[in-house]
Design a protein around this motif. Structure first.
Motif, PDB file in Angstrom:
ATOM      1  N   LEU A  93       0.752  -1.113   0.063  1.00  0.00           N
ATOM      2  CA  LEU A  93       0.088  -0.102   0.098  1.00  0.00           C
ATOM      3  C   LEU A  93       0.830   1.257  -0.034  1.00  0.00           C
ATOM      4  O   LEU A  93       0.337   2.430  -0.109  1.00  0.00           O
ATOM      5  N   GLY A  94       2.162   1.120   0.199  1.00  0.00           N
ATOM      6  CA  GLY A  94       3.120   2.239   0.020  1.00  0.00           C
ATOM      7  C   GLY A  94       3.155   3.090   1.453  1.00  0.00           C
ATOM      8  O   GLY A  94       3.508   4.479   1.476  1.00  0.00           O
ATOM      9  N   VAL A  95       2.636   2.644   2.506  1.00  0.00           N
ATOM     10  CA  VAL A  95       2.888   3.171   3.967  1.00  0.00           C
ATOM     11  C   VAL A  95       4.285   3.025   4.283  1.00  0.00           C
ATOM     12  O   VAL A  95       4.886   2.301   4.040  1.00  0.00           O
ATOM     13  N   PRO A  96       4.617   4.228   4.905  1.00  0.00           N
ATOM     14  CA  PRO A  96       6.109   4.354   5.425  1.00  0.00           C
ATOM     15  C   PRO A  96       6.281   3.340   6.527  1.00  0.00           C
ATOM     16  O   PRO A  96       5.568   2.942   7.386  1.00  0.00           O
ATOM     17  N   ILE A  97       7.322   2.512   6.330  1.00  0.00           N
ATOM     18  CA  ILE A  97       7.691   1.479   7.187  1.00  0.00           C
ATOM     19  C   ILE A  97       8.106   1.887   8.562  1.00  0.00           C
ATOM     20  O   ILE A  97       7.579   1.217   9.769  1.00  0.00           O
ATOM     21  N   ALA A  98       8.431   3.089   8.880  1.00  0.00           N
ATOM     22  CA  ALA A  98       8.822   3.672  10.153  1.00  0.00           C
ATOM     23  C   ALA A  98       7.439   3.463  10.925  1.00  0.00           C
ATOM     24  O   ALA A  98       7.649   3.336  12.086  1.00  0.00           O
ATOM     25  N   ALA A  99       6.334   3.936  10.531  1.00  0.00           N
ATOM     26  CA  ALA A  99       5.187   4.328  10.966  1.00  0.00           C
ATOM     27  C   ALA A  99       4.614   2.838  11.584  1.00  0.00           C
ATOM     28  O   ALA A  99       4.161   2.625  12.657  1.00  0.00           O
ATOM     29  N   VAL A 100       4.782   1.788  10.705  1.00  0.00           N
ATOM     30  CA  VAL A 100       4.332   0.671  10.947  1.00  0.00           C
ATOM     31  C   VAL A 100       5.152  -0.309  12.037  1.00  0.00           C
ATOM     32  O   VAL A 100       4.553  -0.664  12.769  1.00  0.00           O
ATOM     33  N   LEU A 101       6.318   0.193  12.033  1.00  0.00           N
ATOM     34  CA  LEU A 101       7.390  -0.449  12.912  1.00  0.00           C
ATOM     35  C   LEU A 101       6.910   0.252  14.375  1.00  0.00           C
ATOM     36  O   LEU A 101       7.127  -0.416  15.243  1.00  0.00           O
ATOM     37  N   ARG A 102       6.716   1.338  14.451  1.00  0.00           N
ATOM     38  CA  ARG A 102       6.502   2.025  15.522  1.00  0.00           C
ATOM     39  C   ARG A 102       5.199   1.637  16.242  1.00  0.00           C
ATOM     40  O   ARG A 102       5.078   1.279  17.553  1.00  0.00           O
ATOM     41  N   GLU A 103       4.210   1.342  15.594  1.00  0.00           N
ATOM     42  CA  GLU A 103       2.829   0.820  16.013  1.00  0.00           C
ATOM     43  C   GLU A 103       3.098  -0.724  16.352  1.00  0.00           C
ATOM     44  O   GLU A 103       2.711  -0.951  17.365  1.00  0.00           O
ATOM     45  N   GLN A 104       3.661  -1.441  15.319  1.00  0.00           N
ATOM     46  CA  GLN A 104       3.954  -2.770  15.942  1.00  0.00           C
ATOM     47  C   GLN A 104       4.783  -2.874  17.138  1.00  0.00           C
ATOM     48  O   GLN A 104       4.468  -3.864  17.815  1.00  0.00           O
ATOM     49  N   ALA A 105       5.869  -2.101  17.327  1.00  0.00           N
ATOM     50  CA  ALA A 105       6.401  -2.117  18.759  1.00  0.00           C
ATOM     51  C   ALA A 105       5.703  -1.841  19.914  1.00  0.00           C
ATOM     52  O   ALA A 105       5.906  -2.388  20.925  1.00  0.00           O
ATOM     53  N   ARG A 106       4.816  -0.824  19.788  1.00  0.00           N
ATOM     54  CA  ARG A 106       4.042  -0.385  20.945  1.00  0.00           C
ATOM     55  C   ARG A 106       3.067  -1.641  21.184  1.00  0.00           C
ATOM     56  O   ARG A 106       2.856  -1.704  22.314  1.00  0.00           O
ATOM     57  N   GLU A 107       2.668  -2.169  20.192  1.00  0.00           N
ATOM     58  CA  GLU A 107       1.895  -3.289  20.406  1.00  0.00           C
ATOM     59  C   GLU A 107       2.343  -4.595  21.065  1.00  0.00           C
ATOM     60  O   GLU A 107       1.906  -5.263  21.885  1.00  0.00           O
ATOM     61  N   MET A 108       3.485  -4.718  20.523  1.00  0.00           N
ATOM     62  CA  MET A 108       4.226  -5.906  21.109  1.00  0.00           C
ATOM     63  C   MET A 108       4.705  -5.656  22.337  1.00  0.00           C
ATOM     64  O   MET A 108       4.481  -6.596  23.203  1.00  0.00           O
ATOM     65  N   ARG A 109       5.202  -4.577  22.760  1.00  0.00           N
ATOM     66  CA  ARG A 109       5.203  -4.346  24.432  1.00  0.00           C
ATOM     67  C   ARG A 109       3.917  -4.239  25.200  1.00  0.00           C
ATOM     68  O   ARG A 109       3.990  -4.874  26.247  1.00  0.00           O
ATOM     69  N   LEU A 110       2.721  -3.988  24.670  1.00  0.00           N
ATOM     70  CA  LEU A 110       1.462  -4.027  25.233  1.00  0.00           C
ATOM     71  C   LEU A 110       1.256  -5.591  25.535  1.00  0.00           C
ATOM     72  O   LEU A 110       0.827  -6.123  26.303  1.00  0.00           O
ATOM     73  N   ARG A 111       1.492  -6.399  24.497  1.00  0.00           N
ATOM     74  CA  ARG A 111       1.169  -7.896  24.436  1.00  0.00           C
ATOM     75  C   ARG A 111       2.050  -8.343  25.676  1.00  0.00           C
ATOM     76  O   ARG A 111       1.849  -9.402  26.311  1.00  0.00           O
ATOM     77  N   ARG A 112       3.473  -7.899  25.740  1.00  0.00           N
ATOM     78  CA  ARG A 112       4.380  -8.648  26.678  1.00  0.00           C
ATOM     79  C   ARG A 112       3.921  -8.287  28.048  1.00  0.00           C
ATOM     80  O   ARG A 112       3.805  -9.033  28.866  1.00  0.00           O
ATOM     81  N   ARG A 113       3.662  -7.072  28.138  1.00  0.00           N
ATOM     82  CA  ARG A 113       2.941  -6.838  29.754  1.00  0.00           C
ATOM     83  C   ARG A 113       1.694  -7.463  29.881  1.00  0.00           C
ATOM     84  O   ARG A 113       1.619  -8.084  31.051  1.00  0.00           O
ATOM     85  N   GLN A 114       0.906  -7.608  29.168  1.00  0.00           N
ATOM     86  CA  GLN A 114      -0.374  -8.747  29.290  1.00  0.00           C
ATOM     87  C   GLN A 114       0.073  -9.980  29.576  1.00  0.00           C
ATOM     88  O   GLN A 114      -0.759 -10.580  30.193  1.00  0.00           O
ATOM     89  N   ARG A 115       0.931 -10.756  28.804  1.00  0.00           N
ATOM     90  CA  ARG A 115       1.346 -11.975  28.920  1.00  0.00           C
ATOM     91  C   ARG A 115       2.070 -12.178  30.507  1.00  0.00           C
ATOM     92  O   ARG A 115       1.840 -13.044  31.053  1.00  0.00           O
ATOM     93  N   ALA A 116       2.582 -11.029  30.813  1.00  0.00           N
ATOM     94  CA  ALA A 116       3.202 -11.170  32.113  1.00  0.00           C
ATOM     95  C   ALA A 116       2.187 -11.052  33.310  1.00  0.00           C
ATOM     96  O   ALA A 116       2.287 -11.945  34.224  1.00  0.00           O
ATOM     97  N   GLU A 117       1.167 -10.255  32.916  1.00  0.00           N
ATOM     98  CA  GLU A 117      -0.041 -10.163  34.162  1.00  0.00           C
ATOM     99  C   GLU A 117      -0.495 -11.511  34.017  1.00  0.00           C
ATOM    100  O   GLU A 117      -1.318 -11.812  35.069  1.00  0.00           O
ATOM    101  N   GLU A 118      -0.758 -12.051  32.797  1.00  0.00           N
ATOM    102  CA  GLU A 118      -1.513 -13.437  32.792  1.00  0.00           C
ATOM    103  C   GLU A 118      -0.637 -14.390  33.559  1.00  0.00           C
ATOM    104  O   GLU A 118      -1.379 -15.201  34.409  1.00  0.00           O
TER     105      GLU A 118
END
Length: 295
Positions: A230-255
């Motif tokens: 789609l031509g989306v800048p990779i930096a924006a995608v990486l930033r969003e994915q990194a934020r989501e991965m950190r959130l999932r890691r915190r949720q996994r630790a809480e679980e």
């Protein structure tokens, strides 16, 4: 005379170099891919020779007791386990046959007192020995996938920082492969090798998802593929994915933290409560017994 001799040697050298260039087989992308697959999925020469030297009748025993297509399934599980250098499908099959025979002998010796126990011990222990290599291989694959899942958020953070600093995605991936350790770093290095010999980025990343079972990694590869299409800048995608991965890691630790009380409940009941009952109820039980015996 010396000049003529030198010119003759020069012409001969040029002729030999041209002949060597023409005769030399040209490297193709398919050949390079095959070489990469061989280096990652096959054992080293010494190990391969050892595997080939293993008795073929052990492999034949395991093949007779296994469903069709067992070699492909073993190779898939070996890929998930990172292709340990001493493990090949033939060697795993030979180990299954050997463990089957050893388990049958041990089970028969345990139940040698009677015919029923002999047959039961032989069948049970032999079946356990037959499936023991599969369990070890499954355990190795699960540990590797867990290691990849734990290392993924930090790797995405490094990718994001490198891309936002001005590096391209390939260079950022090389930094991750160079500055980190573990299965994820080796997978990144393999993706880079496949890209360098002619595969596209999307094909290399999709091949990465086939060698892993981590849902977060699959989601990350899907997001990168869609961003490239789609031509989306990779930096924006990486930033969003990194934020989501950190959130999932915190949720996994809480679980995992919430599972701790349930996990310690059974050892508490089995180990601590009997001792407490003996200490608390023991004197009262002794007094009651004395009173009843006195009456």
């Amino acid at each position: 005379m010396a000049l003529v001799l030198g010119l003759g040697c020069l012409v001969l050298a040029v002729f030999l170099g041209a002949a060597a260039f023409v005769v030399r087989p040209r490297a193709t992308a398919a050949g390079s891919l095959a070489l990469i697959e061989t280096s990652y999925s096959a054992a080293p020469p010494a190990t391969a020779a050892t595997a080939a030297a293993s008795p073929s009748w052990l492999r034949s025993i395991a093949l007779r007791l296994s469903p069709s297509g067992v070699a492909a399934g073993l190779q898939r599980r070996l890929d998930l386990a990172g292709n340990p250098p001493t493990w090949t499908p033939d060697r795993v099959l030979a180990a299954k046959g050997l463990c089957l025979l050893l388990g049958g002998v041990v089970g028969g010796l345990l139940g040698v007192g009677s015919v029923g126990w002999f047959v039961t011990g032989f069948l049970v222990v032999a079946a356990f020995g037959f499936f023991l290599p599969d369990l070890l291989l499954l355990n190795a694959g699960q540990k590797r996938q867990t290691s990849i899942r734990r290392a993924l958020p930090d790797a995405l953070d490094m990718l994001t920082v490198c891309v936002e600093a001005g590096l391209g995605f390939d260079a950022a991936l090389a930094q991750v492969a160079r500055n980190t350790t573990g299965p994820l770093a080796r997978e990144c290095a393999r993706v880079l090798q496949e890209m360098q010999i002619g595969k596209s980025r999307n094909e290399s990343l999709r091949a990465l998802t086939l060698r892993t079972t981590v849902p977060e990694l699959r989601a990350f590869v899907s997001a990168l593929t869609q961003a490239g299409e789609l031509g989306v800048p990779i930096a924006a995608v990486l930033r969003e994915q990194a934020r989501e991965m950190r959130l999932r890691r915190r949720q996994r630790a809480e679980e995992m933290a919430q599972k701790v009380p349930v996990k310690i409940l059974f050892p508490l009941i089995v180990c601590l409560f009997p001792a407490m009952f003996v200490v608390i109820i023991g004197p009262g039980a002794i007094s009651i017994a004395r009173v009843l015996t006195g009456l």
